[in-house]
Design a protein around this motif. Structure first.
Motif, PDB file in Angstrom:
ATOM      1  N   LYS A 276       0.834  -1.398  -0.103  1.00 25.21           N
ATOM      2  CA  LYS A 276      -0.070   0.107  -0.034  1.00 25.21           C
ATOM      3  C   LYS A 276       0.859   1.354   0.054  1.00 25.21           C
ATOM      4  CE  LYS A 276      -0.450   0.776   4.756  1.00 25.21           C
ATOM      5  NZ  LYS A 276      -1.586   1.921   5.945  1.00 25.21           N
ATOM      6  N   LEU A 277       0.722   1.790  -0.084  1.00 22.09           N
ATOM      7  CA  LEU A 277       0.789   3.503  -0.164  1.00 22.09           C
ATOM      8  C   LEU A 277       1.328   3.733   1.969  1.00 22.09           C
ATOM      9  CD1 LEU A 277       0.330   7.602  -2.128  1.00 22.09           C
ATOM     10  CD2 LEU A 277       0.000   7.315   0.681  1.00 22.09           C
ATOM     11  N   TYR A 278       2.505   4.175   1.930  1.00 26.90           N
ATOM     12  CA  TYR A 278       2.609   4.323   3.661  1.00 26.90           C
ATOM     13  C   TYR A 278       3.483   5.891   3.477  1.00 26.90           C
ATOM     14  CZ  TYR A 278       2.648  -0.182   4.201  1.00 26.90           C
ATOM     15  OH  TYR A 278       2.660  -2.064   3.907  1.00 26.90           O
ATOM     16  N   ASN A 279       2.691   6.641   4.378  1.00 26.76           N
ATOM     17  CA  ASN A 279       2.404   8.103   4.985  1.00 26.76           C
ATOM     18  C   ASN A 279       4.047   8.189   5.886  1.00 26.76           C
ATOM     19  OD1 ASN A 279       1.552  10.559   6.799  1.00 26.76           O
ATOM     20  ND2 ASN A 279       2.684  10.915   5.097  1.00 26.76           N
ATOM     21  N   LEU A 280       5.092   8.562   5.439  1.00 26.62           N
ATOM     22  CA  LEU A 280       6.280   9.004   6.571  1.00 26.62           C
ATOM     23  C   LEU A 280       6.387   9.664   6.811  1.00 26.62           C
ATOM     24  CD1 LEU A 280       8.759   6.927   3.985  1.00 26.62           C
ATOM     25  CD2 LEU A 280       7.643   5.664   4.906  1.00 26.62           C
ATOM     26  N   ILE A 281       6.210  10.737   6.646  1.00 31.75           N
ATOM     27  CA  ILE A 281       6.451  12.170   6.911  1.00 31.75           C
ATOM     28  C   ILE A 281       5.347  13.240   6.780  1.00 31.75           C
ATOM     29  CG2 ILE A 281       8.260  14.222   7.308  1.00 31.75           C
ATOM     30  CD1 ILE A 281      10.405  12.083   6.543  1.00 31.75           C
ATOM     31  N   ASN A 282       4.859  13.594   8.007  1.00 31.25           N
ATOM     32  CA  ASN A 282       3.663  14.871   8.045  1.00 31.25           C
ATOM     33  C   ASN A 282       4.322  15.953   9.170  1.00 31.25           C
ATOM     34  OD1 ASN A 282       1.624  16.437   8.176  1.00 31.25           O
ATOM     35  ND2 ASN A 282       0.268  14.717   8.857  1.00 31.25           N
ATOM     36  N   THR A 283       4.129  16.928   8.331  1.00 29.40           N
ATOM     37  CA  THR A 283       5.301  18.215   8.939  1.00 29.40           C
ATOM     38  C   THR A 283       3.950  18.914   9.295  1.00 29.40           C
ATOM     39  OG1 THR A 283       5.880  18.764   7.329  1.00 29.40           O
ATOM     40  CG2 THR A 283       7.773  18.244   8.600  1.00 29.40           C
ATOM     41  N   HIS A 284       2.168  18.275   9.465  1.00 33.90           N
ATOM     42  CA  HIS A 284       1.421  19.234   9.187  1.00 33.90           C
ATOM     43  C   HIS A 284       1.370  21.384   8.940  1.00 33.90           C
ATOM     44  CE1 HIS A 284       0.281  16.206  11.952  1.00 33.90           C
ATOM     45  NE2 HIS A 284       1.909  15.675  12.450  1.00 33.90           N
ATOM     46  N   ASN A 285       1.916  21.003   7.689  1.00 36.12           N
ATOM     47  CA  ASN A 285       0.918  22.402   7.232  1.00 36.12           C
ATOM     48  C   ASN A 285       2.176  22.758   6.451  1.00 36.12           C
ATOM     49  OD1 ASN A 285      -1.492  21.486   5.875  1.00 36.12           O
ATOM     50  ND2 ASN A 285      -2.184  22.329   8.182  1.00 36.12           N
ATOM     51  N   TYR A 286       3.540  22.402   7.584  1.00 33.72           N
ATOM     52  CA  TYR A 286       4.965  23.541   7.036  1.00 33.72           C
ATOM     53  C   TYR A 286       5.915  22.664   5.664  1.00 33.72           C
ATOM     54  CZ  TYR A 286       4.359  25.525  11.619  1.00 33.72           C
ATOM     55  OH  TYR A 286       3.769  26.202  12.579  1.00 33.72           O
ATOM     56  N   TYR A 287       5.285  23.781   4.915  1.00 31.71           N
ATOM     57  CA  TYR A 287       5.819  22.907   3.582  1.00 31.71           C
ATOM     58  C   TYR A 287       7.396  23.173   3.500  1.00 31.71           C
ATOM     59  CZ  TYR A 287       1.179  21.891   1.550  1.00 31.71           C
ATOM     60  OH  TYR A 287      -0.006  21.018   1.709  1.00 31.71           O
ATOM     61  N   GLU A 288       8.667  22.549   3.087  1.00 28.94           N
ATOM     62  CA  GLU A 288       9.886  22.634   3.814  1.00 28.94           C
ATOM     63  C   GLU A 288      10.565  21.641   3.009  1.00 28.94           C
ATOM     64  OE1 GLU A 288       9.625  24.131   8.257  1.00 28.94           O
ATOM     65  OE2 GLU A 288       9.132  21.984   7.612  1.00 28.94           O
ATOM     66  N   VAL A 289      11.740  21.576   2.963  1.00 26.10           N
ATOM     67  CA  VAL A 289      12.867  20.541   2.568  1.00 26.10           C
ATOM     68  C   VAL A 289      13.203  20.351   3.235  1.00 26.10           C
ATOM     69  CG1 VAL A 289      15.377  20.504   1.196  1.00 26.10           C
ATOM     70  CG2 VAL A 289      13.368  22.320   0.614  1.00 26.10           C
ATOM     71  N   HIS A 290      13.347  18.460   2.946  1.00 25.25           N
ATOM     72  CA  HIS A 290      14.280  18.068   4.278  1.00 25.25           C
ATOM     73  C   HIS A 290      14.670  16.800   3.182  1.00 25.25           C
ATOM     74  CE1 HIS A 290      12.740  20.245   7.917  1.00 25.25           C
ATOM     75  NE2 HIS A 290      11.214  19.978   7.154  1.00 25.25           N
ATOM     76  N   THR A 291      15.593  16.246   4.405  1.00 30.77           N
ATOM     77  CA  THR A 291      16.022  14.889   4.280  1.00 30.77           C
ATOM     78  C   THR A 291      15.884  14.019   4.476  1.00 30.77           C
ATOM     79  OG1 THR A 291      18.147  15.300   3.293  1.00 30.77           O
ATOM     80  CG2 THR A 291      17.757  13.187   3.133  1.00 30.77           C
ATOM     81  N   CYS A 292      14.538  12.585   3.474  1.00 29.58           N
ATOM     82  CA  CYS A 292      14.599  11.509   4.400  1.00 29.58           C
ATOM     83  C   CYS A 292      14.845   9.864   4.384  1.00 29.58           C
ATOM     84  CB  CYS A 292      12.728  11.121   3.616  1.00 29.58           C
ATOM     85  SG  CYS A 292      12.437   9.653   4.196  1.00 29.58           S
ATOM     86  N   LYS A 293      15.334   9.454   5.046  1.00 34.75           N
ATOM     87  CA  LYS A 293      15.880   8.494   5.036  1.00 34.75           C
ATOM     88  C   LYS A 293      15.048   7.464   5.514  1.00 34.75           C
ATOM     89  CE  LYS A 293      20.513   8.423   5.617  1.00 34.75           C
ATOM     90  NZ  LYS A 293      21.847   8.563   5.861  1.00 34.75           N
ATOM     91  N   ILE A 294      14.830   5.975   5.298  1.00 32.88           N
ATOM     92  CA  ILE A 294      14.801   4.599   5.509  1.00 32.88           C
ATOM     93  C   ILE A 294      15.848   3.957   5.307  1.00 32.88           C
ATOM     94  CG2 ILE A 294      12.629   3.570   4.551  1.00 32.88           C
ATOM     95  CD1 ILE A 294      12.354   5.985   2.563  1.00 32.88           C
ATOM     96  N   ILE A 295      16.014   3.320   6.788  1.00 35.42           N
ATOM     97  CA  ILE A 295      16.617   1.893   6.649  1.00 35.42           C
ATOM     98  C   ILE A 295      15.842   0.679   6.598  1.00 35.42           C
ATOM     99  CG2 ILE A 295      18.362   1.335   8.216  1.00 35.42           C
ATOM    100  CD1 ILE A 295      18.729   4.184   9.055  1.00 35.42           C
ATOM    101  N   PHE A 296      15.446   0.094   6.085  1.00 37.83           N
ATOM    102  CA  PHE A 296      15.121  -1.270   5.964  1.00 37.83           C
ATOM    103  C   PHE A 296      16.658  -2.349   6.819  1.00 37.83           C
ATOM    104  CE2 PHE A 296      13.574   1.029   2.365  1.00 37.83           C
ATOM    105  CZ  PHE A 296      12.206   0.874   2.682  1.00 37.83           C
ATOM    106  N   PHE A 297      15.262  -2.748   7.826  1.00 38.59           N
ATOM    107  CA  PHE A 297      16.470  -4.078   8.268  1.00 38.59           C
ATOM    108  C   PHE A 297      16.329  -5.137   7.735  1.00 38.59           C
ATOM    109  CE2 PHE A 297      15.110  -0.440  11.473  1.00 38.59           C
ATOM    110  CZ  PHE A 297      16.767  -0.728  12.246  1.00 38.59           C
ATOM    111  N   ASP A 298      15.680  -5.739   6.842  1.00 37.53           N
ATOM    112  CA  ASP A 298      15.197  -7.288   6.488  1.00 37.53           C
ATOM    113  C   ASP A 298      14.976  -6.943   4.789  1.00 37.53           C
ATOM    114  OD1 ASP A 298      14.235  -8.222   8.879  1.00 37.53           O
ATOM    115  OD2 ASP A 298      13.071  -6.352   9.092  1.00 37.53           O
ATOM    116  N   ALA A 299      15.169  -7.840   4.376  1.00 38.36           N
ATOM    117  CA  ALA A 299      15.417  -7.854   2.594  1.00 38.36           C
ATOM    118  C   ALA A 299      13.601  -7.904   2.627  1.00 38.36           C
ATOM    119  CB  ALA A 299      16.227  -9.704   2.366  1.00 38.36           C
ATOM    120  N   GLY A 300      13.804  -8.564   1.330  1.00 37.68           N
ATOM    121  CA  GLY A 300      12.255  -8.727   0.958  1.00 37.68           C
ATOM    122  C   GLY A 300      11.353  -7.417   0.463  1.00 37.68           C
ATOM    123  N   ILE A 301      11.373  -6.345   0.599  1.00 34.37           N
ATOM    124  CA  ILE A 301      11.121  -5.386   0.420  1.00 34.37           C
ATOM    125  C   ILE A 301      10.865  -4.801  -0.863  1.00 34.37           C
ATOM    126  CG2 ILE A 301      12.720  -3.700   0.915  1.00 34.37           C
ATOM    127  CD1 ILE A 301       8.815  -3.294   2.188  1.00 34.37           C
TER     128      ILE A 301
END
Length: 309
Positions: A276-301
């Motif tokens: 499905k679609l997963y919502n990762l980050i929500n800054t609650h109506n603050y439209y800003e520049v950020h770096t998102c990093k996702i660390i997957f601990f398991d294979a197969g994603i």
């Protein structure tokens, strides 16, 4: 209005609908797919129109036309219909038969028909909510209905003028902006890395990934994805055949109450249980520049696309 082909899977109906069942009603055909962020944002409007005008002879038929392979799974679609509490009929168009008949190109797409089945209005994508509702009311009034409820102004859920990042696909068929220093290989496992400098609107992999035409799959544990974006929300369409745990960071820090997405648990982790679609980050109506990093601990994603809000 076009006839529905036989043999399709239907939800929220006692028996498959035919065009003749809808003659005499104002009918909105809604092309959608359950992991599409634009379609998801339309669902509250569709439900509001259905709840308000169904008693006057208004019907919605959701045509679920998949974009990704996992969206062809009827159980996945059924779960999405339940999760979004969709009350109107939905039909699975897994082979895009109806999509082709309507010569459709978009998710979402709306085709509004009058009581004799004539196409009177179309709209593609989000927006024009009031215009669409006005047309629904107009076509109902044309067939002699007196509508008691006034139109209620609808609040638009996102400010598109402030979003500085666009949908980013993670399969080589439509991938734009891949920026890991290693050569991108098709259909073959390859080790990738994330450089020290992460540029805006570029996607980076780290670890052993296999990039296919419409997705990328982590072949070994401890894989990462980084994306520097400009928006209020960042989402990722993904899934796995077994549970996968991940940690999501914003600008190198763990997520907190003020910026964690809807699918992040109280400890800042993401537990991936379904496609499905997963919502990762929500800054609650603050439209800003950020770096998102996702660390997957398991294979197969399997990851398919980033979207923004």
């Amino acid at each position: 209005m076009h006839e529905f082909p036989p043999g399709l899977t239907w939800f929220n109906v006692e028996k498959p609908l035919k065009m003749i069942d809808l003659i005499g009603k104002v009918v909105l055909i809604d092309f959608w797919t359950y992991s599409c962020i634009n379609c998801i944002r339309m669902i509250p409007f569709l439900k509001y129109w259905y709840d308000t005008y169904n008693k006057y002879g208004f019907e919605i038929v959701g045509i679920h036309a998949p974009e990704f392979g996992f969206e062809k799974d009827s159980l996945n679609v059924e779960n999405a219909i339940k999760n979004y509490d969709i009350p109107y009929p939905v039909v699975l168009d897994n082979n895009h038969r109806l999509w082709t008949v309507y010569d459709n190109r978009y998710w979402p797409a709306h085709y509004l028909h009058d009581a004799i089945g004539k196409l009177r209005y179309t709209h593609f994508g989000e927006g024009e909510y009031e215009k669409t509702e006005q047309m629904i009311r107009k076509l109902l009034e044309e067939k002699g209905v007196r509508i008691e409820e006034p139109m209620i102004p609808i609040k638009v859920p996102v400010d598109f003028t402030k979003i500085g990042s666009s949908e980013t696909y993670l399969g080589y068929g439509r991938m734009v902006g891949f920026a890991s220093p290693e050569e991108l290989k098709h259909n073959t496992p390859q080790y990738y890395s994330i450089p020290p400098e992460i540029k805006k609107n570029r996607v980076y992999f780290e670890g052993m990934w296999k990039v296919d035409i419409d997705k990328s799959t982590l072949e070994k544990p401890e894989g990462k994805i980084a994306y520097r974006y400009s928006a209020n929300k960042i989402n990722l369409v993904m899934g796995s055949n077994h549970p996968v745990k991940a940690l999501v960071l914003i600008d190198g820090e763990k997520l907190q109450i003020g910026n964690k997405g809807d699918d992040i648990d109280e400890n800042g982790y993401l537990n991936i249980q379904e496609y499905k679609l997963y919502n990762l980050i929500n800054t609650h109506n603050y439209y800003e520049v950020h770096t998102c990093k996702i660390i997957f601990f398991d294979a197969g994603i399997e990851v398919f696309a980033f979207t923004f809000g």
